[in-house]
Each structure stands twice: as structure tokens, then as C-alpha cells.
Write a protein that holds these residues in place. Structure first.
Motif, PDB file in Angstrom:
ATOM      1  N   ILE A   1       5.885  -1.061   7.695  1.00 23.72           N
ATOM      2  CA  ILE A   1       6.713  -0.357   8.679  1.00 23.72           C
ATOM      3  C   ILE A   1       6.475   1.146   8.591  1.00 23.72           C
ATOM      4  N   ARG A   2       6.470   1.685   7.378  1.00 18.86           N
ATOM      5  CA  ARG A   2       6.349   3.135   7.196  1.00 18.86           C
ATOM      6  C   ARG A   2       4.996   3.655   7.679  1.00 18.86           C
ATOM      7  N   VAL A   3       3.927   2.848   7.550  1.00 19.12           N
ATOM      8  CA  VAL A   3       2.627   3.327   8.026  1.00 19.12           C
ATOM      9  C   VAL A   3       2.649   3.533   9.532  1.00 19.12           C
ATOM     10  N   ARG A   4       3.471   2.758  10.236  1.00 13.52           N
ATOM     11  CA  ARG A   4       3.548   2.902  11.689  1.00 13.52           C
ATOM     12  C   ARG A   4       4.479   4.031  12.098  1.00 13.52           C
ATOM     13  N   SER A   5       5.621   4.134  11.453  1.00 16.30           N
ATOM     14  CA  SER A   5       6.591   5.157  11.845  1.00 16.30           C
ATOM     15  C   SER A   5       6.228   6.536  11.295  1.00 16.30           C
ATOM     16  N   ASN A   6       5.811   6.613  10.039  1.00 15.30           N
ATOM     17  CA  ASN A   6       5.600   7.900   9.379  1.00 15.30           C
ATOM     18  C   ASN A   6       4.171   8.403   9.446  1.00 15.30           C
ATOM     19  N   VAL A   7       3.197   7.499   9.443  1.00 20.05           N
ATOM     20  CA  VAL A   7       1.793   7.904   9.385  1.00 20.05           C
ATOM     21  C   VAL A   7       1.160   7.930  10.778  1.00 20.05           C
ATOM     22  N   ARG A   8       1.355   6.845  11.536  1.00 22.20           N
ATOM     23  CA  ARG A   8       0.710   6.753  12.852  1.00 22.20           C
ATOM     24  C   ARG A   8       1.557   7.334  13.977  1.00 22.20           C
ATOM     25  N   GLY A   9       2.819   7.614  13.692  1.00 25.73           N
ATOM     26  CA  GLY A   9       3.681   8.213  14.701  1.00 25.73           C
ATOM     27  C   GLY A   9       4.042   7.281  15.841  1.00 25.73           C
ATOM     28  N   GLU A  10       4.105   5.984  15.578  1.00 27.40           N
ATOM     29  CA  GLU A  10       4.488   5.038  16.611  1.00 27.40           C
ATOM     30  C   GLU A  10       6.016   5.011  16.767  1.00 27.40           C
ATOM     31  N   ASP A  11       6.472   4.531  17.902  1.00 33.01           N
ATOM     32  CA  ASP A  11       7.907   4.396  18.173  1.00 33.01           C
ATOM     33  C   ASP A  11       8.354   3.033  17.657  1.00 33.01           C
ATOM     34  N   VAL A  12       8.977   3.019  16.483  1.00 32.05           N
ATOM     35  CA  VAL A  12       9.361   1.766  15.834  1.00 32.05           C
ATOM     36  C   VAL A  12      10.840   1.505  16.079  1.00 32.05           C
ATOM     37  N   GLN A  13      11.134   0.313  16.579  1.00 37.23           N
ATOM     38  CA  GLN A  13      12.513  -0.079  16.867  1.00 37.23           C
ATOM     39  C   GLN A  13      12.862  -1.323  16.059  1.00 37.23           C
ATOM     40  N   LEU A  14      14.096  -1.345  15.561  1.00 37.59           N
ATOM     41  CA  LEU A  14      14.580  -2.434  14.709  1.00 37.59           C
ATOM     42  C   LEU A  14      15.684  -3.191  15.429  1.00 37.59           C
ATOM     43  N   PHE A  15      15.587  -4.518  15.422  1.00 33.05           N
ATOM     44  CA  PHE A  15      16.596  -5.374  16.048  1.00 33.05           C
ATOM     45  C   PHE A  15      17.030  -6.438  15.046  1.00 33.05           C
ATOM     46  N   ARG A  16      18.346  -6.552  14.839  1.00 32.34           N
ATOM     47  CA  ARG A  16      18.897  -7.555  13.918  1.00 32.34           C
ATOM     48  C   ARG A  16      19.079  -8.865  14.681  1.00 32.34           C
TER      49      ARG A  16
ATOM     50  N   PHE B   1       0.835  -1.198   0.000  1.00 29.51           N
ATOM     51  CA  PHE B   1       0.000   0.000   0.000  1.00 29.51           C
ATOM     52  C   PHE B   1       0.870   1.249   0.000  1.00 29.51           C
ATOM     53  N   ASP B   2       0.337   2.292  -0.615  1.00 30.73           N
ATOM     54  CA  ASP B   2       0.955   3.624  -0.562  1.00 30.73           C
ATOM     55  C   ASP B   2       0.114   4.458   0.397  1.00 30.73           C
ATOM     56  N   TRP B   3       0.656   4.718   1.601  1.00 27.10           N
ATOM     57  CA  TRP B   3      -0.091   5.389   2.665  1.00 27.10           C
ATOM     58  C   TRP B   3       0.175   6.893   2.663  1.00 27.10           C
ATOM     59  N   ARG B   4      -0.902   7.680   2.618  1.00 28.96           N
ATOM     60  CA  ARG B   4      -0.800   9.128   2.794  1.00 28.96           C
ATOM     61  C   ARG B   4      -1.301   9.541   4.185  1.00 28.96           C
ATOM     62  N   SER B   5      -2.275   8.814   4.691  1.00 30.28           N
ATOM     63  CA  SER B   5      -2.739   8.947   6.068  1.00 30.28           C
ATOM     64  C   SER B   5      -3.350   7.609   6.430  1.00 30.28           C
ATOM     65  N   ASP B   6      -3.840   7.491   7.680  1.00 34.27           N
ATOM     66  CA  ASP B   6      -4.399   6.210   8.104  1.00 34.27           C
ATOM     67  C   ASP B   6      -5.688   5.872   7.370  1.00 34.27           C
ATOM     68  N   SER B   7      -6.316   6.880   6.767  1.00 33.95           N
ATOM     69  CA  SER B   7      -7.565   6.637   6.050  1.00 33.95           C
ATOM     70  C   SER B   7      -7.462   6.956   4.556  1.00 33.95           C
ATOM     71  N   ASP B   8      -6.306   7.435   4.134  1.00 34.84           N
ATOM     72  CA  ASP B   8      -6.100   7.802   2.728  1.00 34.84           C
ATOM     73  C   ASP B   8      -4.902   7.024   2.201  1.00 34.84           C
ATOM     74  N   PHE B   9      -5.163   6.062   1.345  1.00 36.41           N
ATOM     75  CA  PHE B   9      -4.097   5.195   0.854  1.00 36.41           C
ATOM     76  C   PHE B   9      -4.499   4.590  -0.488  1.00 36.41           C
ATOM     77  N   THR B  10      -3.493   4.156  -1.215  1.00 35.81           N
ATOM     78  CA  THR B  10      -3.718   3.456  -2.477  1.00 35.81           C
ATOM     79  C   THR B  10      -3.489   1.974  -2.246  1.00 35.81           C
ATOM     80  N   GLU B  11      -4.509   1.175  -2.516  1.00 37.20           N
ATOM     81  CA  GLU B  11      -4.394  -0.274  -2.308  1.00 37.20           C
ATOM     82  C   GLU B  11      -3.607  -0.920  -3.444  1.00 37.20           C
ATOM     83  N   ARG B  12      -2.745  -1.847  -3.056  1.00 37.10           N
ATOM     84  CA  ARG B  12      -1.998  -2.607  -4.064  1.00 37.10           C
ATOM     85  C   ARG B  12      -1.641  -3.971  -3.464  1.00 37.10           C
ATOM     86  N   TRP B  13      -2.137  -5.026  -4.102  1.00 32.64           N
ATOM     87  CA  TRP B  13      -1.821  -6.403  -3.712  1.00 32.64           C
ATOM     88  C   TRP B  13      -1.143  -7.076  -4.903  1.00 32.64           C
TER      89      TRP B  13
END
Length: 329
Positions: free
Chosen positions: A202-217, A113-125
Motif C-alpha cells: 500500500i505504502r509504495v503506491r500512496s507514498n512512493v508512486r503518488g497514486e490516489d489510494v482509497q480504503l473501503f471497509r 519490501f522497504d521502498w525508498r523509491s520505485d527503483s530503490d528498495f530493500t528486498e525482504r521475503w
């Protein structure tokens, strides 16, 4: 005398728990109109209080109506089964499936998906193919949205061509539905495993919803990562054929991957932090699944991707950019 008192207290506690469970079960799952949704839980509470009074007074015959109602409620509850059908929210509308031929895995319905906001997005499967022999490793994303104890965890598999594929175990919400941790105990929602690009899930959570996203290898070898990948797609195929309910405690974004990981290592210790998902990185650090080159506090700090994710935006190099400075395995 003490034994009798303790047994009485246990019966009172059991009746109180049955009363609470039954009230919530009727409230969330009763297939009646608005009146029935209020009336039957209210009747249930009355029966429960009468049963409590009867237990306290040792008048056991007066508990029979509540016992009979509880038996009927349990029978009704056992008949509620997931169907895999519903008016699903767009982002969880499809359960991916996969077919493996040799070293190639062909996945249907990969979300991009291409997310512009939590309710505005372009669906792609999309349908995608992945060479399993080119898996380089697996990373854990933990997205914190309700304090340090609660996180949504996702596994991301890296490939030698630079692609990353994320598996996210999620609540299959219906249109307009808001997630509730309480309703997750009462067969309110079904389970879905989403396969998606990092620029989507990942981007919908970090960039759109403003969640604190942490990455662990994670410290996994390519063969281990490949085996885990195969287990996950097998689980997804099984879920597509046999739908299951989401459960806040036992079948969620953390417990499902953990049970799969136990198949790789049956000696993997069970820990309370598997249930309290925000502390899963602490557990992984303690069992040696994360790098010990730096303390966990530094791993968390260097693994916070929010700033890098916002700077990366829709870049095709999103996955590489968010990993800059994150300690490797």
C-alpha cells in the motif's frame, strides 16, 4: 437483398477484427528477430486487405489464403503456454504458497519490501503464520493511477493481533518491462498473486508512486472473511502449480477476487463495473457490501489515505493510522 447485405457487412467486420487481432498477436508474441517482427505483421495486413476486397466483391476463393493463414495463426497461438519461468522484476519475482493445518495458515514468500523509491528498495521475503480463527474482517484498497475508471484493487485481511495481510493480483513483469494494457490481451505477461504487508504494497503506491489510494471497509463477517482467505490461498497454490497468463479484461486484479467471491455467494450479480475496476466501489456500495451510513461520495473522501499514509511513513502502526476516520462496516 437486405439479409445478403447484412451478412456481407458481418463478414467484413469479422475480417477486420481478425486482421487487427492477428497483427497485434504477431507483434507481441512472434519469437523472431526485429525483421520478422515487422515483416510478418506487414504480410498479414496485406493478406487481410486482399480478403476484405474479396469479400466486398463476393470473390470467395480469393479469401482462402487469409483463411488458411488465420487457421495457422490460431494453431500457433494455442501452443503458447505460460511457464512460470522468467527474468522477473524483483517485486513480482515470487509467487507465495500456503499450507493450512487446523486453524493455522503458513505462508511462504510474504513480501515486506522497504521502498525508498520505485527503483530503490530493500528486498525482504518472509515465511509467516496466521491464525485463521482470529481474522476480524477484510478491506478493499483501490489505487487510482490513470483516472477514475482505472484502479488497482487489493484485498486486506485484518487479524485480532493488529496485523494485516494484503493479497494483490498483479502482472508478473519481466526485468525492465513497462506495463501495457494492450499487451495484456496477447499473452505477454503471466499472473502472480502477491501476499504482502500494507507498509509494503500500500505504502509504495500512496507514498512512493503518488497514486490516489482509497480504503473501503467491507461488510463481511469473520467466517466469510476466513472463507475468502482460504479461497485466495487455494488460488495462489493452484497458480504456483499451474501458471496462467494475465489478461487485461478477464484475469486481472478485480476479476480474480470477484470470481472467488462468487463462490461465497453464487447469486452475486455480474456487472460491467467488475471489468472497469475504478468503479468497483460503486458496485460494492450498490449491492450492500459497503456501509450505507454515509453516501458513497463521503466514503470515498474519508477513505482517501494518502495524507495519513505519508504522515505514518514507516511506522509499525501504519495500518491503524491509515484507517483513522474511515467508516467501519
Amino acid at each position: 437483398m437486405i439479409a445478403r447485405l447484412l451478412s456481407r457487412l458481418l463478414l467484413v467486420l469479422a475480417a477486420m477484427l481478425a486482421a487487427l487481432w492477428g497483427t497485434l498477436a504477431l507483434w507481441y508474441r512472434l519469437p523472431l528477430g526485429e525483421f520478422g517482427r515487422y515483416a510478418l505483421p506487414a504480410l498479414w495486413i496485406v493478406l487481410a486487405f486482399l480478403a476484405l476486397a474479396a469479400v466486398i466483391a463476393a470473390r470467395w476463393r480469393l479469401t482462402l489464403p487469409f483463411v488458411a493463414a488465420l487457421a495457422a495463426l490460431l494453431i500457433w497461438w494455442s501452443t503458447i503456454q505460460p511457464t512460470g519461468k522468467g527474468d522477473w522484476a524483483p517485486d513480482v519475482a515470487r509467487q507465495f504458497t500456503a499450507a493450512v493445518e487446523g486453524s493455522t495458515a503458513r505462508l511462504s514468500d510474504v513480501r515486506d519490501f522497504d521502498w525508498r523509491s520505485d527503483s530503490d528498495f530493500t528486498e525482504r521475503w518472509e515465511g509467516r503464520s496466521y491464525d485463521l480463527d482470529t481474522i476480524t474482517g477484510v478491506d478493499l484498497f483501490a489505487s487510482y493511477w490513470a483516472g477514475p475508471a482505472i484502479a488497482h484493487t487489493m484485498l486486506s485481511f485484518g487479524f485480532s493481533d493488529g496485523r494485516h495481510l494484503v493479497f494483490s493480483v498483479e502482472v508478473r513483469r519481466k526485468q525492465g518491462e513497462v506495463y501495457s494494457a494492450v499487451s495484456g490481451f496477447f499473452k505477454q505477461d503471466e499472473l502472480v498473486v502477491i501476499a504482502a504487508d500494507e507498509r509494503d504494497v500500500i505504502r509504495v503506491r500512496s507514498n512512493v508512486r503518488g497514486e490516489d489510494v482509497q480504503l473501503f471497509r467491507l461488510r463481511t463477517s469473520p467466517p466469510q472473511a476466513k472463507e475468502l482467505f482460504l479461497y485466495l490461498i487455494s488460488e495462489a497454490n493452484d497458480l504456483a502449480a499451474r501458471p496462467r497468463f494475465y489478461n487485461t479484461a478477464t484475469t486481472n486484479c478485480t476479476t480474480v477476487p470477484f470470481h472467488l467471491a462468487q463462490k461465497l455467494d453464487p447469486d452475486l450479480p455480474v456487472d460491467w463495473r467488475v471489468l472497469v475496476s475504478g468503479y468497483l466501489p460503486d458496485y460494492l456500495y450498490d449491492i450492500g457490501a459497503l456501509s450505507h451510513q454515509v453516501p458513497l461520495t463521503e466514503l470515498r473522501q474519508r477513505g482517501q489515505i494518502d495524507t495519513r499514509a505519508k504522515a505514518a511513513g514507516e511506522s509499525p502502526d501504519f495500518s491503524a493510522l491509515v484507517r483513522v476516520g474511515v467508516p467501519g462496516p
